[in-house]
Design a protein around this motif. Structure first.
Motif, mmCIF file in Angstrom:
data_model
loop_
_atom_site.group_PDB
_atom_site.id
_atom_site.type_symbol
_atom_site.label_atom_id
_atom_site.label_comp_id
_atom_site.label_asym_id
_atom_site.label_seq_id
_atom_site.Cartn_x
_atom_site.Cartn_y
_atom_site.Cartn_z
ATOM 1 N N UNK A 124 0.924 -1.140 0.235
ATOM 2 C CA UNK A 124 -0.106 -0.101 0.070
ATOM 3 C C UNK A 124 0.803 1.307 0.074
ATOM 4 N N UNK A 125 0.160 2.381 -0.184
ATOM 5 C CA UNK A 125 1.024 3.563 0.062
ATOM 6 C C UNK A 125 1.893 3.865 1.104
ATOM 7 N N UNK A 126 1.426 3.406 2.222
ATOM 8 C CA UNK A 126 2.131 3.633 3.368
ATOM 9 C C UNK A 126 3.386 2.675 3.423
ATOM 10 N N UNK A 127 3.379 1.611 2.839
ATOM 11 C CA UNK A 127 4.565 0.875 2.665
ATOM 12 C C UNK A 127 5.533 1.221 1.734
ATOM 13 N N UNK A 140 10.678 8.614 -9.786
ATOM 14 C CA UNK A 140 10.087 7.210 -9.087
ATOM 15 C C UNK A 140 8.920 7.131 -9.831
ATOM 16 N N UNK A 141 8.929 5.546 -10.222
ATOM 17 C CA UNK A 141 7.381 5.122 -10.762
ATOM 18 C C UNK A 141 7.211 4.023 -9.612
ATOM 19 N N UNK A 142 5.960 4.300 -9.162
ATOM 20 C CA UNK A 142 5.357 3.302 -7.919
ATOM 21 C C UNK A 142 4.077 2.420 -8.247
ATOM 22 N N UNK A 143 4.204 1.311 -7.597
ATOM 23 C CA UNK A 143 3.245 0.182 -7.882
ATOM 24 C C UNK A 143 2.806 -0.183 -6.217
ATOM 25 N N UNK A 150 0.070 4.691 -7.387
ATOM 26 C CA UNK A 150 0.840 4.580 -8.376
ATOM 27 C C UNK A 150 -0.184 3.289 -9.194
ATOM 28 N N UNK A 151 0.714 2.479 -9.805
ATOM 29 C CA UNK A 151 0.092 1.186 -10.511
ATOM 30 C C UNK A 151 -0.457 0.451 -9.623
ATOM 31 N N UNK A 152 -1.827 -0.107 -9.909
ATOM 32 C CA UNK A 152 -2.431 -1.345 -8.941
ATOM 33 C C UNK A 152 -1.612 -2.497 -9.377
ATOM 34 N N UNK A 153 -0.792 -3.102 -8.874
ATOM 35 C CA UNK A 153 -0.129 -4.334 -9.229
ATOM 36 C C UNK A 153 1.390 -4.504 -8.613
ATOM 37 N N UNK A 154 2.225 -5.292 -9.175
ATOM 38 C CA UNK A 154 3.427 -5.540 -8.484
ATOM 39 C C UNK A 154 4.488 -4.520 -9.133
ATOM 40 N N UNK A 155 5.517 -4.247 -8.634
ATOM 41 C CA UNK A 155 6.617 -3.713 -8.967
ATOM 42 C C UNK A 155 7.201 -4.099 -10.284
#
Ligand code: FES
Length: 239
Positions: A124-127, A140-143, A150-155
């Motif tokens: 999640x965002x807090x992570x 930075x690109x975030x998932x 960011x993207x819903x899914x894995x990095x």
């Protein structure tokens, strides 16, 4: 956590780690490994990044400023880099953020001649610790798995969608994530992983941290604390 250590600081490479006695009153406990997040050669400080996931790491949140802790540093080998590696991707998540953010700091003096992009993921965002990431200026690109930022899914899904070319990828995070990344590496891109492993001695004596590394068609058990924690990602045999 920031540690004041005796100066002068030795050369430290991103991907190396330190080992710390988390409870100074418990002389029988083993030192525990932590990724180095940053260092400051001027004031002699080292920073580590950790989450409260067990008894000792939870205990560390109760330590008072000024507490003296036994510490060994730096340990292991760090990420290799040379100046012709100009397009750099950092891919990771969890406490794997630490060596990647440290790597970005170590590459800052070479800016603007190199291009660094961080692909970071979490549950999640807090992570993703926004207040920590705010200290870094790189793209930075975030998932996130829950889609909260960011993207819903894995990095790895995030990285696989990128159409940028990179000379080198540095990764750190859960083994499942790095195993998935190993499967989608661009053909001619170097890739290095900083492995996380349970450790007892942290200095190569107990062989309690071995992992299987395949090189020249041969599989060998190598110590993550000594020959690693950084290995060529293509050589790691994930269980
Ligand atoms: Fe003892 Fe690595 S933890 S050899």
């Amino acid at each position: 956590m920031t540690l004041q250590v005796p100066q002068p600081l030795p050369d430290i490479k991103a991907g190396q780690f330190l080992s710390l006695r988390c409870d100074p009153a418990d002389r029988h406990s083993l030192l525990r490994p932590f990724s180095i997040l940053d260092h400051n050669a001027f004031d002699g400080t080292l920073s580590i990044y950790f989450k409260a996931l067990g008894r000792l790491s939870e205990f560390m949140f109760s330590l008072k400023p000024g507490t003296e802790l036994d510490c060994l540093y730096p340990l292991g080998v760090g990420f290799p880099w040379q100046e012709d590696l100009r397009r750099v991707a950092l891919v990771g998540g969890g406490v794997g953020l630490a060596p990647l953010l440290y790597m970005s700091r170590q590459l800052e003096p070479y800016s603007p001649n190199i291009h660094v992009v961080a692909f970071l993921g979490g549950a999640s965002a807090a992570d993703l610790v926004p207040e920590l990431l705010a200290d870094y200026e790189l793209p930075m690109e975030l998932a996130t798995i829950d889609g909260s930022t960011g993207l819903k899914g894995t990095v790895v899904e995030l990285f696989a969608r990128s159409e940028e070319y990179f000379d080198v990828i540095y990764t750190c995070g859960p083994n499942a994530m790095m195993a998935a990344l190993q499967q989608c590496l661009p053909h001619d891109t170097k890739a290095y992983a900083s492995l996380e492993e349970y450790m007892a001695c942290s200095v190569g004596a107990c062989y309690g941290c071995t992992t299987v590394i395949k090189a020249n068609g041969e599989e060998r058990n190598l110590r993550v604390c000594r020959e690693g924690p950084v290995f060529d990602l293509r050589s790691v045999v994930f269980a």
